[in-house]
Design a protein around this motif. Structure first.
Motif, mmCIF file in Angstrom:
data_model
loop_
_atom_site.group_PDB
_atom_site.id
_atom_site.type_symbol
_atom_site.label_atom_id
_atom_site.label_comp_id
_atom_site.label_asym_id
_atom_site.label_seq_id
_atom_site.Cartn_x
_atom_site.Cartn_y
_atom_site.Cartn_z
ATOM 1 N N ASN A 164 0.864 -1.170 0.000
ATOM 2 C CA ASN A 164 0.000 0.000 0.000
ATOM 3 C C ASN A 164 0.909 1.231 0.000
ATOM 4 O OD1 ASN A 164 -1.611 2.201 0.727
ATOM 5 N ND2 ASN A 164 -2.938 0.966 2.031
ATOM 6 N N LEU A 165 0.793 2.052 -1.033
ATOM 7 C CA LEU A 165 1.694 3.200 -1.176
ATOM 8 C C LEU A 165 1.499 4.238 -0.064
ATOM 9 C CD1 LEU A 165 1.537 3.654 -5.044
ATOM 10 C CD2 LEU A 165 3.302 2.517 -3.691
ATOM 11 N N ASP A 166 0.355 4.200 0.609
ATOM 12 C CA ASP A 166 0.153 5.117 1.731
ATOM 13 C C ASP A 166 1.140 4.853 2.856
ATOM 14 O OD1 ASP A 166 -1.904 6.743 0.801
ATOM 15 O OD2 ASP A 166 -3.450 5.290 1.353
ATOM 16 N N SER A 167 1.665 3.645 2.888
ATOM 17 C CA SER A 167 2.613 3.293 3.945
ATOM 18 C C SER A 167 4.034 3.103 3.427
ATOM 19 C CB SER A 167 2.167 2.000 4.649
ATOM 20 O OG SER A 167 2.094 0.932 3.721
ATOM 21 N N SER A 168 4.194 2.887 2.111
ATOM 22 C CA SER A 168 5.524 2.572 1.583
ATOM 23 C C SER A 168 6.226 3.753 0.914
ATOM 24 C CB SER A 168 5.441 1.409 0.590
ATOM 25 O OG SER A 168 4.591 1.739 -0.492
ATOM 26 N N LEU A 169 5.523 4.853 0.699
ATOM 27 C CA LEU A 169 6.154 6.064 0.168
ATOM 28 C C LEU A 169 6.412 7.053 1.296
ATOM 29 C CD1 LEU A 169 4.180 6.765 -3.144
ATOM 30 C CD2 LEU A 169 6.351 5.565 -2.866
ATOM 31 N N ASP A 180 -1.518 10.454 -8.745
ATOM 32 C CA ASP A 180 -1.103 9.347 -9.621
ATOM 33 C C ASP A 180 -1.400 7.978 -9.014
ATOM 34 O OD1 ASP A 180 0.111 11.066 -11.613
ATOM 35 O OD2 ASP A 180 1.703 11.432 -10.152
ATOM 36 N N PHE A 181 -1.963 7.952 -7.809
ATOM 37 C CA PHE A 181 -2.257 6.678 -7.162
ATOM 38 C C PHE A 181 -3.317 5.910 -7.965
ATOM 39 C CE2 PHE A 181 -0.974 7.291 -2.425
ATOM 40 C CZ PHE A 181 0.283 7.693 -2.829
ATOM 41 N N VAL A 182 -3.113 4.598 -8.065
ATOM 42 C CA VAL A 182 -4.081 3.721 -8.730
ATOM 43 C C VAL A 182 -4.523 2.669 -7.705
ATOM 44 C CG1 VAL A 182 -4.489 2.089 -10.595
ATOM 45 C CG2 VAL A 182 -3.025 4.079 -10.985
ATOM 46 N N THR A 183 -5.822 2.640 -7.442
ATOM 47 C CA THR A 183 -6.369 1.748 -6.428
ATOM 48 C C THR A 183 -6.837 0.434 -7.047
ATOM 49 O OG1 THR A 183 -7.068 3.621 -5.063
ATOM 50 C CG2 THR A 183 -8.135 1.505 -4.636
ATOM 51 N N MET A 184 -6.448 -0.667 -6.420
ATOM 52 C CA MET A 184 -6.844 -2.005 -6.866
ATOM 53 C C MET A 184 -7.083 -2.877 -5.642
ATOM 54 S SD MET A 184 -4.029 -2.612 -9.880
ATOM 55 C CE MET A 184 -3.951 -1.553 -11.325
ATOM 56 N N LYS A 185 -7.766 -3.990 -5.859
ATOM 57 C CA LYS A 185 -8.012 -4.916 -4.758
ATOM 58 C C LYS A 185 -6.790 -5.795 -4.526
ATOM 59 C CE LYS A 185 -13.028 -5.202 -4.863
ATOM 60 N NZ LYS A 185 -14.200 -6.132 -4.910
ATOM 61 N N GLY A 186 -6.512 -6.026 -3.240
ATOM 62 C CA GLY A 186 -5.384 -6.866 -2.888
ATOM 63 C C GLY A 186 -5.798 -8.290 -2.574
ATOM 64 N N PHE A 187 -4.967 -8.959 -1.810
ATOM 65 C CA PHE A 187 -5.201 -10.365 -1.458
ATOM 66 C C PHE A 187 -5.893 -10.447 -0.102
ATOM 67 C CE2 PHE A 187 -3.961 -14.472 0.343
ATOM 68 C CZ PHE A 187 -4.228 -15.326 -0.716
ATOM 69 N N ALA A 203 -9.549 -2.749 -1.347
ATOM 70 C CA ALA A 203 -9.033 -1.907 -2.431
ATOM 71 C C ALA A 203 -8.109 -0.852 -1.834
ATOM 72 C CB ALA A 203 -10.182 -1.248 -3.184
ATOM 73 N N GLU A 204 -6.870 -0.834 -2.310
ATOM 74 C CA GLU A 204 -5.858 0.078 -1.780
ATOM 75 C C GLU A 204 -4.999 0.614 -2.928
ATOM 76 O OE1 GLU A 204 -4.701 -1.520 2.568
ATOM 77 O OE2 GLU A 204 -4.247 -2.935 0.958
ATOM 78 N N PRO A 205 -4.288 1.734 -2.692
ATOM 79 C CA PRO A 205 -3.413 2.283 -3.737
ATOM 80 C C PRO A 205 -2.106 1.488 -3.833
ATOM 81 C CG PRO A 205 -3.300 3.650 -1.778
ATOM 82 C CD PRO A 205 -4.338 2.613 -1.494
ATOM 83 N N PHE A 206 -2.104 0.499 -4.708
ATOM 84 C CA PHE A 206 -0.917 -0.338 -4.874
ATOM 85 C C PHE A 206 0.007 0.167 -5.988
ATOM 86 C CE2 PHE A 206 -3.955 -3.492 -3.070
ATOM 87 C CZ PHE A 206 -3.249 -3.790 -1.924
ATOM 88 N N GLY A 207 -0.540 0.964 -6.917
ATOM 89 C CA GLY A 207 0.263 1.377 -8.068
ATOM 90 C C GLY A 207 0.308 2.869 -8.274
ATOM 91 N N LEU A 208 1.330 3.279 -9.002
ATOM 92 C CA LEU A 208 1.479 4.682 -9.409
ATOM 93 C C LEU A 208 1.451 4.745 -10.931
ATOM 94 C CD1 LEU A 208 4.393 6.131 -7.226
ATOM 95 C CD2 LEU A 208 2.088 7.075 -7.392
ATOM 96 N N SER A 209 0.587 5.573 -11.463
ATOM 97 C CA SER A 209 0.589 5.799 -12.903
ATOM 98 C C SER A 209 1.810 6.635 -13.285
ATOM 99 C CB SER A 209 -0.685 6.542 -13.319
ATOM 100 O OG SER A 209 -0.581 6.992 -14.656
ATOM 101 N N MET A 210 2.517 6.208 -14.324
ATOM 102 C CA MET A 210 3.696 6.954 -14.774
ATOM 103 C C MET A 210 3.416 7.777 -16.029
ATOM 104 S SD MET A 210 6.957 4.475 -13.956
ATOM 105 C CE MET A 210 6.480 3.079 -14.966
ATOM 106 N N ALA A 211 2.123 8.034 -16.274
ATOM 107 C CA ALA A 211 1.742 8.786 -17.474
ATOM 108 C C ALA A 211 2.389 10.162 -17.521
ATOM 109 C CB ALA A 211 0.222 8.920 -17.535
#
Length: 249
Positions: A164-169, A180-187, A203-211
């Motif tokens: 979860n980028l809320d805790s890892s960034l 740029d956060f992209v939210t998806m369902k985890g495990f 569902a948590e922000p696991f990805g960052l869009s690099m657009a």
């Protein structure tokens, strides 16, 4: 009386015969060639060593050197990379990944490649072998970040491989990159061994869009919809954060 020449002087036939007799007697009585060498006079030692011991010595030294080399390789393995990025879906070409790798090493002041530096690996594919390879490497704490297009990234986040980028960034990154956060369902974990928790978690922000990541977009082969995320228990968490900063410069 005839004489025989040798390095360092001459000996007559009787002396040569006496030396030969000494060597033969020593060998007959089970004495080693080393003992024979020690018993010989100085002016005969080199000739005897050359004829009887030199070849054996070279072989022994070669064997010892080989054993030492193998031991060093086993006991002192090459250092692990300080940043390992797994790239799926040909999100960037191998050639440009190598170019990006060189740029990142300079920026982060790290060596290049697997041995203690930066390694951007494009040999990951969304098939059974590719997922198995990724799972094994994550379990061994070898991978720091994943780059993939949305479909694959959604699948990988559903397997629980990403943080979860809320805790890892960093706090600064969370503020500047929140758009740029992209939210998806985890495990979703379960005590039921037959339960498949893939993509059934929160569902948590696991990805960052690099657009809008400038350094990423400078790469001609880079896919604009690619996402990046930090893996669970990344061994080089801080370096992965710095990598994201570089891509967004």
């Amino acid at each position: 009386m005839k004489s025989s020449s040798f390095r360092g002087g001459e000996i007559n036939d009787k002396q040569a015969e006496a030396i030969s007799t000494l060597a033969t007697a020593n060998e007959f009585h089970g004495k080693s060639r080393i003992k024979t060498l020690l018993d010989l006079p100085w002016n005969r030692k080199w000739e005897y060593f050359r004829d009887q011991l030199l070849a054996r010595t070279v072989v022994v030294v070669s064997i010892v050197c080989t054993i030492v080399y193998i031991a060093v390789q086993i006991l002192a393995p090459a250092p692990e990379p300080k940043l390992y990025v797994a790239v799926f879906d040909d999100a960037v070409s191998q050639q440009e990944a190598a170019s990006l790798q060189s740029q990142v090493t300079k920026q982060l002041k790290l060596p290049e490649g697997r041995k203690g530096g930066v390694f951007i690996d494009t040999y990951f594919f969304n098939d059974e072998n590719g997922i198995s390879k990724l799972q094994t490497m994550i379990a061994n704490h070898e991978i720091d970040a994943i780059v993939a297009t949305p479909k694959t990234f959604k699948q990988l986040s559903g397997y629980g491989y990403l943080t979860n980028l809320d805790s890892s960034l960093t706090k600064r990154q969370r503020t500047s990159l929140s758009g740029d956060f992209v939210t998806m369902k985890g495990f979703k974990d379960s005590d039921d061994p037959d339960f498949d928790g893939s993509s059934k978690g929160k569902a948590e922000p696991f990805g960052l869009s690099m657009a809008d990541f400038q350094q990423w977009n400078r790469l001609k082969s880079a896919k604009s919809n690619a996402l990046i995320g930090i893996v669970q228990e990344a061994p080089n968490h801080t370096t992965a954060q710095r990598f994201i900063d570089y891509l967004n410069e």
